[in-house]
Design a protein around this motif. Sequence first.
Motif, PDB file in Angstrom:
ATOM      1  N   LYS A 182       3.527  10.957   8.028  1.00  8.33           N
ATOM      2  CA  LYS A 182       4.331  10.055   8.613  1.00  8.33           C
ATOM      3  C   LYS A 182       5.394   9.482   7.961  1.00  8.33           C
ATOM      4  CE  LYS A 182       2.254   8.254  12.091  1.00  8.33           C
ATOM      5  NZ  LYS A 182       1.255   7.343  13.000  1.00  8.33           N
ATOM      6  N   ASN A 206       2.870  -4.438  16.522  1.00  8.80           N
ATOM      7  CA  ASN A 206       2.211  -4.952  18.134  1.00  8.80           C
ATOM      8  C   ASN A 206       3.394  -4.475  19.010  1.00  8.80           C
ATOM      9  OD1 ASN A 206       0.298  -5.767  19.998  1.00  8.80           O
ATOM     10  ND2 ASN A 206       0.581  -7.871  19.801  1.00  8.80           N
ATOM     11  N   LYS A 236       4.944   1.512  20.570  1.00  3.79           N
ATOM     12  CA  LYS A 236       4.977   2.435  19.652  1.00  3.79           C
ATOM     13  C   LYS A 236       3.796   2.678  18.843  1.00  3.79           C
ATOM     14  CE  LYS A 236       8.260   5.523  17.278  1.00  3.79           C
ATOM     15  NZ  LYS A 236       9.570   6.024  16.813  1.00  3.79           N
ATOM     16  N   TYR A 237       3.526   1.465  18.016  1.00 10.15           N
ATOM     17  CA  TYR A 237       2.565   1.505  16.789  1.00 10.15           C
ATOM     18  C   TYR A 237       1.828  -0.004  17.371  1.00 10.15           C
ATOM     19  CZ  TYR A 237       5.148   5.077  14.473  1.00 10.15           C
ATOM     20  OH  TYR A 237       6.006   6.263  13.888  1.00 10.15           O
ATOM     21  N   LYS A 238       0.414   0.282  17.046  1.00 11.35           N
ATOM     22  CA  LYS A 238      -0.472  -0.968  16.873  1.00 11.35           C
ATOM     23  C   LYS A 238      -1.438  -0.622  15.719  1.00 11.35           C
ATOM     24  CE  LYS A 238      -0.395  -1.872  21.626  1.00 11.35           C
ATOM     25  NZ  LYS A 238       0.587  -2.816  21.798  1.00 11.35           N
ATOM     26  N   GLY A 239      -1.492  -1.898  15.163  1.00 12.92           N
ATOM     27  CA  GLY A 239      -2.497  -1.817  13.710  1.00 12.92           C
ATOM     28  C   GLY A 239      -1.369  -2.623  12.483  1.00 12.92           C
ATOM     29  N   GLY A 291      -5.855   0.492  13.119  1.00  8.94           N
ATOM     30  CA  GLY A 291      -5.230   0.946  14.254  1.00  8.94           C
ATOM     31  C   GLY A 291      -4.529   2.427  14.136  1.00  8.94           C
ATOM     32  N   ASP A 292      -3.386   2.408  14.462  1.00  8.60           N
ATOM     33  CA  ASP A 292      -2.515   3.785  14.356  1.00  8.60           C
ATOM     34  C   ASP A 292      -2.460   4.186  13.062  1.00  8.60           C
ATOM     35  OD1 ASP A 292      -2.015   4.133  16.951  1.00  8.60           O
ATOM     36  OD2 ASP A 292      -0.182   2.672  17.023  1.00  8.60           O
ATOM     37  N   PHE A 293      -2.661   3.292  11.679  1.00 12.21           N
ATOM     38  CA  PHE A 293      -2.702   3.633  10.408  1.00 12.21           C
ATOM     39  C   PHE A 293      -3.849   3.333   9.709  1.00 12.21           C
ATOM     40  CE2 PHE A 293       1.270   1.609  11.934  1.00 12.21           C
ATOM     41  CZ  PHE A 293       2.294   2.437  11.874  1.00 12.21           C
ATOM     42  N   THR A 328      -4.876   4.655   5.909  1.00  9.76           N
ATOM     43  CA  THR A 328      -3.688   5.476   5.623  1.00  9.76           C
ATOM     44  C   THR A 328      -3.381   4.864   4.092  1.00  9.76           C
ATOM     45  OG1 THR A 328      -1.402   6.498   5.966  1.00  9.76           O
ATOM     46  CG2 THR A 328      -1.793   4.108   6.449  1.00  9.76           C
ATOM     47  N   CYS A 360      -3.117  10.589   6.431  1.00 12.19           N
ATOM     48  CA  CYS A 360      -3.199   9.788   7.919  1.00 12.19           C
ATOM     49  C   CYS A 360      -4.494  10.384   8.634  1.00 12.19           C
ATOM     50  CB  CYS A 360      -1.843  10.365   8.772  1.00 12.19           C
ATOM     51  SG  CYS A 360      -0.466   9.867   7.910  1.00 12.19           S
TER      52      CYS A 360
END
Length: 193
Positions: A45, A129, A132-135, A159-161, A164, A192
């Motif tokens: 990503k 927040n 598209k992305y959360k976290g 969250g989405d990450f 990572t 990821c």
Amino acid sequence: MRRGSTTAEKPWILLLLFFFFLAISSHVFAARDSKKAISSKKPCKRLVLYYQETMFKGNNVGNATAATIANTNGTGLGPFKFGKTVVFDDPITADKQYHSAPVARAQGFYFYDMKTTYNAWFAYSLVFNSTKYKGTLNIMGADMMDEATRDLSVVGGTGDFFMTRGIVTFRTDEVEGVDYFRVEMDIKLYECY
């Protein structure tokens, strides 16, 4: 008369030698394959975002996003703000425009940690927040400000990450004295989940 024993009479020696060479050869091949994998690995990503900071000056409470909390002018140990500590809650935008809607907030601190040049050490979270992305992405490392680009480590996320890891490459995009700066963050994630 008893003759000396030969290697053929002690099969355990042959077996031991076989396993020794097997272990060495597998280690050599694994090291070669891991170097090849690391050098050719592409990010899973990638994001390019803009970190925008406005320092508190005493009369800009409404739009300040960062404040010096220790050693306003440094410790006096040289001209490079050594010891100055700043805490921030800065907007992160997808483009260079300061008034663009933030896609995240950078929340953390940095302090100047070198007496011979401008250098800061950062520890912060990018808090996402949006739709598209959360976290969060957790970032830390040295910002050697004299360099055109600097790499900091992505050491984790939520969250989405989730969990990572990767690299954030800083490139100073704009500076207005000590009041405002913008840094382009080229975020490359290599792990990821």
